[in-house]
Design a protein around this motif. Sequence first.
Motif, short mmCIF file in Angstrom:
data_model
loop_
_atom_site.label_atom_id
_atom_site.label_comp_id
_atom_site.label_asym_id
_atom_site.label_seq_id
_atom_site.Cartn_x
_atom_site.Cartn_y
_atom_site.Cartn_z
N THR A 164 -96.56 -94.07 73.97
CA THR A 164 -96.35 -92.47 73.84
C THR A 164 -98.40 -92.69 73.32
O THR A 164 -99.63 -91.92 74.05
CB THR A 164 -96.40 -91.67 72.94
OG1 THR A 164 -94.96 -91.05 73.59
CG2 THR A 164 -96.80 -89.89 73.48
N SER A 180 -90.70 -93.80 78.89
CA SER A 180 -92.83 -94.50 78.65
C SER A 180 -92.78 -95.60 79.29
O SER A 180 -94.33 -95.95 78.71
CB SER A 180 -93.26 -93.93 76.68
OG SER A 180 -92.30 -94.64 76.28
N SER A 231 -100.38 -87.72 81.88
CA SER A 231 -98.37 -87.97 82.33
C SER A 231 -98.66 -86.08 81.87
O SER A 231 -98.34 -86.11 80.67
CB SER A 231 -98.45 -89.40 81.09
OG SER A 231 -96.97 -89.01 80.95
N ASN A 248 -95.92 -83.38 73.67
CA ASN A 248 -97.88 -82.72 72.92
C ASN A 248 -97.49 -82.04 72.49
O ASN A 248 -97.98 -81.04 71.77
CB ASN A 248 -98.86 -83.77 73.68
CG ASN A 248 -98.91 -85.00 73.40
OD1 ASN A 248 -98.21 -85.41 73.36
ND2 ASN A 248 -99.73 -85.43 74.44
N GLY A 262 -90.98 -95.71 71.88
CA GLY A 262 -91.69 -94.97 72.74
C GLY A 262 -92.97 -94.00 71.72
O GLY A 262 -93.88 -93.72 72.44
N THR A 263 -93.82 -94.61 70.77
CA THR A 263 -94.29 -94.03 69.41
C THR A 263 -95.66 -94.38 69.82
O THR A 263 -96.27 -94.50 70.65
CB THR A 263 -93.96 -94.19 68.15
OG1 THR A 263 -93.33 -93.29 67.51
CG2 THR A 263 -95.00 -93.78 67.25
N VAL A 303 -95.84 -86.41 78.83
CA VAL A 303 -96.33 -86.82 77.70
C VAL A 303 -96.83 -85.57 77.05
O VAL A 303 -97.02 -85.44 76.07
CB VAL A 303 -97.67 -87.86 77.62
CG1 VAL A 303 -98.49 -87.98 76.19
CG2 VAL A 303 -96.67 -89.15 77.42
N ALA A 356 -92.36 -88.47 70.37
CA ALA A 356 -93.18 -88.99 71.18
C ALA A 356 -92.24 -89.04 72.20
O ALA A 356 -91.39 -88.95 72.89
CB ALA A 356 -92.78 -90.66 71.42
N LEU A 357 -92.51 -89.59 73.43
CA LEU A 357 -91.33 -89.81 75.28
C LEU A 357 -91.47 -90.96 74.71
O LEU A 357 -91.76 -91.93 74.64
CB LEU A 357 -92.79 -89.56 75.83
CG LEU A 357 -91.88 -90.17 77.88
CD1 LEU A 357 -91.18 -88.63 77.70
CD2 LEU A 357 -92.64 -90.12 78.39
#
Length: 211
Positions: free
Chosen positions: A105, A169, A115, A122, A101-102, A118, A132-133
């Motif tokens: 993203t 993500s 997105s 954020n 995910g990190t 996202v 992260a997503l």
Amino acid sequence: MKKILLFVTVGLTVWLGLVSCENHTDEFDNSPKVGSILLSDGTVVSSEGFKADGLSAVGVIFYVKRDTILVVGTKELGSYANADSLVTISGVTNDYTSLCGTENTAAIMASGIASPAVNAVNKYTTYFSSWALPSAGELRALSASLPIVSRTMKLIGGDDFQSGQYVSSSGDGTSSGSEQMYYYSVSLQSSYVTSTIKTTSGLVRPILRLH
């Protein structure tokens, strides 16, 4: 003197949390494990050792394996689409098993493709900036640990997990066409993975990777 070292990667900054067990007994096991609580100063405590009048709880650990520790945030962020347009984004791992995910993203942000999911993550800068997503694989890992994580989340006053599909993500990597059109959404209650059109909204919950 027993010490627990925890490295939290926040952007390009590595923060070292040092917990000394001097001057108190080892009544609780505060080593990172599923169901443990991440506090606002970067330390980890067991659910038994958590004190509501102490430091704020940031999230609950849902995955621990070797040097990878994953934490789910305490807040539901709402319902958002994976993307505003149907495009393939370079650098995104498009499967439902990877714990990335990190990286996903970061790739979505670097692409310049809008997105909403996202963007919502954020804006969630509670104590740490590297939320992260989650990837589909990370959402499935959270689903597998959900009974333990849910109990701890209730203890710390976090939001309940919902029964709908959560946005990941991760794209659907079945074909080049599916990568462009679809992302994987995951039900935390059943671990059911669905190929969903990218402009379709779903639930969003942020995660954090600790090192």
